[in-house]
Design a protein around this motif. Sequence first.
Motif, PDB file in Angstrom:
ATOM      1  N   ALA A 138       0.791  -1.315  -0.068  1.00  0.00           N
ATOM      2  CA  ALA A 138       0.045  -0.107   0.165  1.00  0.00           C
ATOM      3  C   ALA A 138       0.794   1.250  -0.040  1.00  0.00           C
ATOM      4  CB  ALA A 138      -0.983   0.108   1.153  1.00  0.00           C
ATOM      5  N   ARG A 139       2.029   1.126   0.431  1.00  0.00           N
ATOM      6  CA  ARG A 139       2.897   2.556   0.914  1.00  0.00           C
ATOM      7  C   ARG A 139       3.915   2.679  -0.300  1.00  0.00           C
ATOM      8  NH1 ARG A 139       0.999   6.508   3.408  1.00  0.00           N
ATOM      9  NH2 ARG A 139       3.035   6.886   3.996  1.00  0.00           N
ATOM     10  N   MET A 140       4.316   1.771  -0.810  1.00  0.00           N
ATOM     11  CA  MET A 140       5.616   1.930  -2.044  1.00  0.00           C
ATOM     12  C   MET A 140       5.232   2.828  -2.987  1.00  0.00           C
ATOM     13  SD  MET A 140       8.333   0.428  -0.661  1.00  0.00           S
ATOM     14  CE  MET A 140       8.984  -0.743   0.226  1.00  0.00           C
ATOM     15  N   PRO A 141       6.067   3.593  -3.515  1.00  0.00           N
ATOM     16  CA  PRO A 141       5.702   4.738  -4.288  1.00  0.00           C
ATOM     17  C   PRO A 141       5.424   4.166  -5.819  1.00  0.00           C
ATOM     18  CG  PRO A 141       8.155   4.666  -3.938  1.00  0.00           C
ATOM     19  CD  PRO A 141       7.491   3.698  -3.196  1.00  0.00           C
ATOM     20  N   SER A 142       6.043   3.094  -6.499  1.00  0.00           N
ATOM     21  CA  SER A 142       5.895   2.965  -7.904  1.00  0.00           C
ATOM     22  C   SER A 142       5.516   1.534  -7.856  1.00  0.00           C
ATOM     23  CB  SER A 142       7.333   3.060  -8.480  1.00  0.00           C
ATOM     24  OG  SER A 142       8.194   2.142  -7.987  1.00  0.00           O
ATOM     25  N   LEU A 143       5.068   0.779  -8.919  1.00  0.00           N
ATOM     26  CA  LEU A 143       4.938  -0.651  -9.193  1.00  0.00           C
ATOM     27  C   LEU A 143       5.812  -1.479  -8.996  1.00  0.00           C
ATOM     28  CD1 LEU A 143       2.175  -2.158 -11.227  1.00  0.00           C
ATOM     29  CD2 LEU A 143       4.395  -2.787 -11.995  1.00  0.00           C
ATOM     30  N   MET A 144       6.959  -1.029  -9.664  1.00  0.00           N
ATOM     31  CA  MET A 144       8.173  -1.880  -9.502  1.00  0.00           C
ATOM     32  C   MET A 144       8.426  -2.396  -7.901  1.00  0.00           C
ATOM     33  SD  MET A 144       8.663  -2.759 -12.469  1.00  0.00           S
ATOM     34  CE  MET A 144      10.147  -3.352 -13.139  1.00  0.00           C
ATOM     35  N   THR A 145       8.469  -1.247  -7.148  1.00  0.00           N
ATOM     36  CA  THR A 145       8.943  -1.374  -5.751  1.00  0.00           C
ATOM     37  C   THR A 145       7.683  -2.169  -4.986  1.00  0.00           C
ATOM     38  OG1 THR A 145       8.019   0.716  -5.201  1.00  0.00           O
ATOM     39  CG2 THR A 145      10.352   0.390  -5.453  1.00  0.00           C
ATOM     40  N   ARG A 146       6.414  -1.781  -5.360  1.00  0.00           N
ATOM     41  CA  ARG A 146       5.148  -2.564  -5.021  1.00  0.00           C
ATOM     42  C   ARG A 146       5.164  -4.042  -4.869  1.00  0.00           C
ATOM     43  NH1 ARG A 146       1.644   1.351  -7.346  1.00  0.00           N
ATOM     44  NH2 ARG A 146       1.603   3.146  -5.916  1.00  0.00           N
ATOM     45  N   LEU A 147       6.090  -4.436  -6.057  1.00  0.00           N
ATOM     46  CA  LEU A 147       6.046  -5.717  -6.141  1.00  0.00           C
ATOM     47  C   LEU A 147       6.850  -6.638  -5.154  1.00  0.00           C
ATOM     48  CD1 LEU A 147       6.830  -6.303  -9.876  1.00  0.00           C
ATOM     49  CD2 LEU A 147       4.826  -6.892  -8.826  1.00  0.00           C
ATOM     50  N   HIS A 148       7.814  -5.984  -4.316  1.00  0.00           N
ATOM     51  CA  HIS A 148       8.241  -6.587  -3.454  1.00  0.00           C
ATOM     52  C   HIS A 148       7.507  -7.268  -2.055  1.00  0.00           C
ATOM     53  CE1 HIS A 148      12.170  -6.084  -4.998  1.00  0.00           C
ATOM     54  NE2 HIS A 148      11.922  -4.768  -5.103  1.00  0.00           N
ATOM     55  N   GLY A 149       6.442  -6.356  -1.777  1.00  0.00           N
ATOM     56  CA  GLY A 149       5.512  -6.562  -0.776  1.00  0.00           C
ATOM     57  C   GLY A 149       4.803  -7.864  -0.936  1.00  0.00           C
ATOM     58  N   PRO A 150       4.190  -8.232  -1.791  1.00  0.00           N
ATOM     59  CA  PRO A 150       3.398  -9.479  -1.809  1.00  0.00           C
ATOM     60  C   PRO A 150       4.310 -10.581  -2.417  1.00  0.00           C
ATOM     61  CG  PRO A 150       2.740  -7.980  -3.551  1.00  0.00           C
ATOM     62  CD  PRO A 150       3.473  -7.251  -2.770  1.00  0.00           C
ATOM     63  N   THR A 151       5.374 -10.310  -3.101  1.00  0.00           N
ATOM     64  CA  THR A 151       6.031 -11.530  -3.603  1.00  0.00           C
ATOM     65  C   THR A 151       7.051 -11.941  -2.634  1.00  0.00           C
ATOM     66  OG1 THR A 151       7.519  -9.952  -4.954  1.00  0.00           O
ATOM     67  CG2 THR A 151       5.648 -10.992  -5.944  1.00  0.00           C
ATOM     68  N   LYS A 152       7.629 -11.147  -1.755  1.00  0.00           N
ATOM     69  CA  LYS A 152       8.643 -11.593  -0.817  1.00  0.00           C
ATOM     70  C   LYS A 152       8.200 -11.801   0.414  1.00  0.00           C
ATOM     71  CE  LYS A 152      12.543  -9.911  -3.834  1.00  0.00           C
ATOM     72  NZ  LYS A 152      11.581  -9.630  -4.956  1.00  0.00           N
ATOM     73  N   VAL A 153       7.825 -10.600   1.145  1.00  0.00           N
ATOM     74  CA  VAL A 153       7.432 -10.456   2.513  1.00  0.00           C
ATOM     75  C   VAL A 153       6.020 -11.209   2.691  1.00  0.00           C
ATOM     76  CG1 VAL A 153       7.119  -9.109   4.276  1.00  0.00           C
ATOM     77  CG2 VAL A 153       8.786  -8.247   2.614  1.00  0.00           C
ATOM     78  N   THR A 154       5.107 -11.174   2.002  1.00  0.00           N
ATOM     79  CA  THR A 154       3.960 -11.688   2.331  1.00  0.00           C
ATOM     80  C   THR A 154       4.115 -13.095   2.148  1.00  0.00           C
ATOM     81  OG1 THR A 154       2.760  -9.651   1.711  1.00  0.00           O
ATOM     82  CG2 THR A 154       1.254 -11.563   1.862  1.00  0.00           C
ATOM     83  N   THR A 155       4.724 -13.551   1.024  1.00  0.00           N
ATOM     84  CA  THR A 155       4.843 -15.081   0.673  1.00  0.00           C
ATOM     85  C   THR A 155       5.531 -15.650   1.794  1.00  0.00           C
ATOM     86  OG1 THR A 155       4.918 -14.663  -1.684  1.00  0.00           O
ATOM     87  CG2 THR A 155       5.856 -16.668  -1.021  1.00  0.00           C
ATOM     88  N   LEU A 156       6.421 -15.149   2.460  1.00  0.00           N
ATOM     89  CA  LEU A 156       7.189 -15.695   3.872  1.00  0.00           C
ATOM     90  C   LEU A 156       6.198 -15.959   4.674  1.00  0.00           C
ATOM     91  CD1 LEU A 156      10.825 -13.922   3.744  1.00  0.00           C
ATOM     92  CD2 LEU A 156      10.153 -16.346   3.167  1.00  0.00           C
ATOM     93  N   GLY A 157       5.240 -14.770   4.932  1.00  0.00           N
ATOM     94  CA  GLY A 157       4.497 -14.788   6.013  1.00  0.00           C
ATOM     95  C   GLY A 157       3.588 -15.897   5.912  1.00  0.00           C
ATOM     96  N   VAL A 158       2.747 -16.096   4.736  1.00  0.00           N
ATOM     97  CA  VAL A 158       1.769 -17.160   4.360  1.00  0.00           C
ATOM     98  C   VAL A 158       2.626 -18.560   4.560  1.00  0.00           C
ATOM     99  CG1 VAL A 158       0.019 -18.105   2.682  1.00  0.00           C
ATOM    100  CG2 VAL A 158       0.158 -15.571   2.828  1.00  0.00           C
ATOM    101  N   GLY A 159       3.669 -18.647   4.039  1.00  0.00           N
ATOM    102  CA  GLY A 159       4.669 -19.709   4.104  1.00  0.00           C
ATOM    103  C   GLY A 159       4.667 -20.162   5.568  1.00  0.00           C
ATOM    104  N   SER A 160       4.848 -19.238   6.388  1.00  0.00           N
ATOM    105  CA  SER A 160       5.188 -19.383   7.832  1.00  0.00           C
ATOM    106  C   SER A 160       3.652 -19.946   8.443  1.00  0.00           C
ATOM    107  CB  SER A 160       5.663 -18.235   8.653  1.00  0.00           C
ATOM    108  OG  SER A 160       5.737 -18.535  10.010  1.00  0.00           O
ATOM    109  N   LEU A 161       2.562 -19.383   8.161  1.00  0.00           N
ATOM    110  CA  LEU A 161       1.514 -19.850   8.669  1.00  0.00           C
ATOM    111  C   LEU A 161       1.240 -21.075   8.227  1.00  0.00           C
ATOM    112  CD1 LEU A 161      -0.526 -16.463   8.007  1.00  0.00           C
ATOM    113  CD2 LEU A 161       0.186 -17.369  10.154  1.00  0.00           C
TER     114      LEU A 161
END
Length: 138
Positions: free
Chosen positions: A30-53
Amino acid sequence: MMDVGPFEILISALLVIGGVFALVGSWGLARMPSLMTRLHGPTKVTTLGVGSLLVASMIFFPAIQGTYSAHELLITLFLFLTAPISANMIAKAHLHRQGRHIDPNPMDDIAEGLPDTGLGTGWATFQGLDTDQLNIPR
């Protein structure tokens, strides 16, 4: 007083870690300034979160409930295989939609489009691409 075993502590830790990763990834989306940086949230961090769950669920059911299911393992494998591929496809589609002039990103000091590769060949994703024939609006 109830005795807390090592499985409960491990499962609880994985649930908290997964929740924190999912929260940070969603906030980054929600907070990153451009599309290319917004890709990091759902593809890296959230993937690790869902993987941990999902790993917490894989430990909970055999250790606490006494049942086993391969669903969580299959979901985890599918998630870790498809997240990087979908991020790559979104990034390539964004590059080709914008041409060589991607959106300015103040975090990467990109203001004038894609930087030079230093190899004299340009970016590989644009090899053989004639943007004049694609009828892309500028």
